[in-house]
Design a protein around this motif. Structure first.
Motif, mmCIF file in Angstrom:
data_model
loop_
_atom_site.group_PDB
_atom_site.id
_atom_site.type_symbol
_atom_site.label_atom_id
_atom_site.label_comp_id
_atom_site.label_asym_id
_atom_site.label_seq_id
_atom_site.Cartn_x
_atom_site.Cartn_y
_atom_site.Cartn_z
ATOM 1 N N ALA A 130 0.842 -1.198 0.000
ATOM 2 C CA ALA A 130 0.000 0.000 0.000
ATOM 3 C C ALA A 130 0.878 1.250 0.000
ATOM 4 O O ALA A 130 0.608 2.214 -0.722
ATOM 5 C CB ALA A 130 -0.928 -0.014 1.215
ATOM 6 N N ASP A 176 -7.062 3.903 2.597
ATOM 7 C CA ASP A 176 -6.666 5.142 1.932
ATOM 8 C C ASP A 176 -7.418 6.277 2.633
ATOM 9 O O ASP A 176 -8.651 6.348 2.573
ATOM 10 C CB ASP A 176 -7.039 5.068 0.444
ATOM 11 C CG ASP A 176 -6.604 6.296 -0.331
ATOM 12 O OD1 ASP A 176 -6.736 7.415 0.211
ATOM 13 O OD2 ASP A 176 -6.145 6.137 -1.477
ATOM 14 N N GLU A 203 -11.133 4.158 0.960
ATOM 15 C CA GLU A 203 -11.135 2.748 0.522
ATOM 16 C C GLU A 203 -10.367 1.885 1.513
ATOM 17 O O GLU A 203 -9.332 2.319 2.021
ATOM 18 C CB GLU A 203 -10.338 2.622 -0.785
ATOM 19 C CG GLU A 203 -11.087 2.754 -2.051
ATOM 20 C CD GLU A 203 -10.081 2.768 -3.197
ATOM 21 O OE1 GLU A 203 -9.831 1.697 -3.758
ATOM 22 O OE2 GLU A 203 -9.533 3.839 -3.492
ATOM 23 N N LEU A 260 -7.772 -0.886 1.811
ATOM 24 C CA LEU A 260 -6.753 -1.392 0.883
ATOM 25 C C LEU A 260 -6.359 -2.830 1.207
ATOM 26 O O LEU A 260 -6.036 -3.597 0.297
ATOM 27 C CB LEU A 260 -5.510 -0.495 0.919
ATOM 28 C CG LEU A 260 -5.761 0.978 0.556
ATOM 29 C CD1 LEU A 260 -4.474 1.786 0.704
ATOM 30 C CD2 LEU A 260 -6.299 1.093 -0.874
#
Ligand SMILES: Cc1cc2nc3c(=O)[nH]c(=O)nc-3n(C[C@H](O)[C@H](O)[C@H](O)COP(=O)(O)OP(=O)(O)OC[C@H]3O[C@@H](n4cnc5c(N)ncnc54)[C@H](O)[C@@H]3O)c2cc1C
Length: 458
Positions: free
Chosen positions: A362, A397, A402, A404
């Motif tokens: 990420a 995020d 979102e 991840l």
């Protein structure tokens, strides 16, 4: 030459479901299996290993019964023959059910033998020759056996031969510190073997975040599994009845004496004797059949599903390949491999459940990565069960909200991770999960809590 609507090579985790679905849709289907219906998962992979993991867990719990105020009244003894018999019965039940379904479904013919493509429409299946407009490859993979110095002079085991053992190795040395090696390592340590895991890399399961690797290393080491990292120069030699395993490690003796040697050094696809060249089917440098997002090979009318296409290495990814092909062919529904979210579990105890990106992956995306985490020592359910090793971590995020990815290492981690996975599929913001009211006491009840404690990634 018998004419079919579809020929499926390999009865692993995608082929049988596809055979039944196509036959149900009225197609005349032949499915060819050279060994055992059910393939790796049922016979030499998921089913037998998870059955053995359960026996090893029972042994571990029995040894720690005193911690729960329960007296066993003597030494815990493991009867490896009964352990193996339990595993064999569960495997046979699963295999036989699948075979019976293939044998009794109208329009479906199960053939036994090694199959090879003769052309884009013809297949040799043992003594038989078949032809069809559609051919589906579901040939799976096998343990890769690298040319280690001295390997030709000693007996070694792979996941297949390891699962045929019904005795306890005195000292099991496992080369390979990834998923298969770690599961066998902890399991045999719990059965009572001395276990050494030899890994060339600087840490175990190197695809995972460093904190996950370190926690799993710690769990195994506490149980007495000897872990030798940085083994950059592995060789083996016969030493009487034993096997000398030379390791060039950062620390520890240069040679380990093993009674049994298990190679757990990755897998390779069964595409080397499949007649791919005769049909003009392309494969990549590692031998995986090259496929597009709908699992079509470069040759019209030939698809590849499961481990042999290199798009997944799990039973659920092989099964999803079946769903993708069936949806596109029969339902006119556009399903694609790229819609799939990475998810898997590592069945050490406690298990690791994984979904989506690791924290390291990420961070490489350069998003505004936020991380929420909590050790199992702060999870009531884990404490009550006396199983408070591990931790959980969720990565989001911070801008788009979102989710991840997640790593859940702890009791039920393989199950808990699905509440995160499903939110990823739903493309819902993490705040939905943060406000969900989960059941107390569960490990999953802390998922909303840690989403309320997000911090910027280090
Ligand atoms: C020790 C171990 C543990 C595992 N544990 C898990 C787990 O817990 N969870 C998970 O999701 N996955 C697990 N896996 C991975 C899982 O087993 C595989 O991802 C899955 O079986 C892949 O399915 P497949 O259909 O692609 O291939 P396979 O299951 O390998 O089936 C392929 C079949 O094709 C046959 N075949 C090959 N070539 C030919 C030919 N030329 N002609 C005829 N037949 C042929 C083979 O005999 C085999 O039956 C594990 C694997 C191992 C080795």
């Amino acid at each position: 030459m018998p004419d079919y609507d579809a020929i499926i090579i390999g009865a692993g985790q995608a082929g049988p479901s596809l055979a039944l679905r196509l036959a149900g849709a009225g197609m005349k289907v032949a499915i060819v299996e050279r060994e055992l219906v059910g393939g790796t998962c049922v016979n030499t992979g998921c089913t037998p290993t998870k059955t053995l993991v359960a026996s090893a867990y029972a042994a571990h719990l029995a040894r720690h019964a005193g911690d729960y105020g329960v007296s066993i009244g003597g030494e815990v003894e493991i009867d490896m023959k009964r352990v193996a018999a339990r595993k064999d019965a569960i495997v046979a039940n699963s295999r036989d059910g699948l075979r019976k379904a293939l044998e009794t479904t109208p329009n479906c013919t199960l053939l036994t033998g090694h199959a090879r493509l003769l052309s884009p429409r013809e297949v040799e299946a043992g003594p038989a020759r078949l032809k069809a407009e559609r051919i589906f490859l579901n040939v799976g993979g096998r343990a890769s056996v690298p040319a280690l110095p001295g390997l030709d002079q000693v007996d070694y085991l792979t996941n297949t031969s390891m699962l045929a053992l019904d005795t306890l190795p005195r000292h099991l040395v496992i080369i390979g510190g990834s998923y298969i090696g770690l599961e066998f390592g902890q399991m045999y340590r719990r059965f009572g073997s001395t276990v050494t895991i030899v890994e060339t890399g600087a840490r175990l399961i190197q695809h995972e975040d460093e904190d996950v690797s370190a926690a799993i290393h710690d769990i195994l080491a506490r149980e007495g599994v000897d872990i030798r990292l940085g083994a950059t120069c592995i060789g083996v030699a016969k030493r009487g009845d034993a096997i000398g395993v030379q390791v060039d490690c950062a620390s520890g003796a240069p040679e380990i004496e093993a009674s049994h040697l298990l190679l757990a050094m990755g897998r390779r696809p069964n595409t080397d004797d499949l007649g791919l060249d005769a049909a003009g089917v392309a494969r990549d440098a590692k031998g995986y059949v090259s496929v597009d997002d709908e699992l079509r090979s470069n040759v019209p009318g030939i698809w590849a599903l499961g481990d042999c296409n290199g798009k997944g290495a799990f039973t659920h990814t092989a099964y999803n390949d079946f769903e993708i092909v069936a949806a596109n062919l029969l339902d006119k529904e556009a399903r694609r491999v790229s819609d799939r979210v990475t998810a898997y579990a590592l069945y050490v105890d406690p298990p690791l459940g994984r979904a989506g990106l690791t924290e390291a992956q990420a961070r490489k995306t350069r998003r505004n990565v936020l991380v929420g985490q909590r050790p199992m020592t702060r999870v009531a359910r884990a404490i009550e069960k006396g199983e408070s090793q591990g931790f959980m971590k969720i990565v989001v995020d911070g801008d788009t909200k979102e989710i991840l990815g997640a790593s859940i290492l702890g009791p039920g981690g393989d199950e808990v991770v699905h509440c995160v996975l499903d939110l990823i599929y739903a493309k819902a913001p993490y705040t939905v999960l943060q406000r969900a009211v989960h059941i107390h006491p569960t490990v999953a009840e802390l998922v909303p809590t840690i989403l309320g404690e997000l911090q910027a990634a280090r």
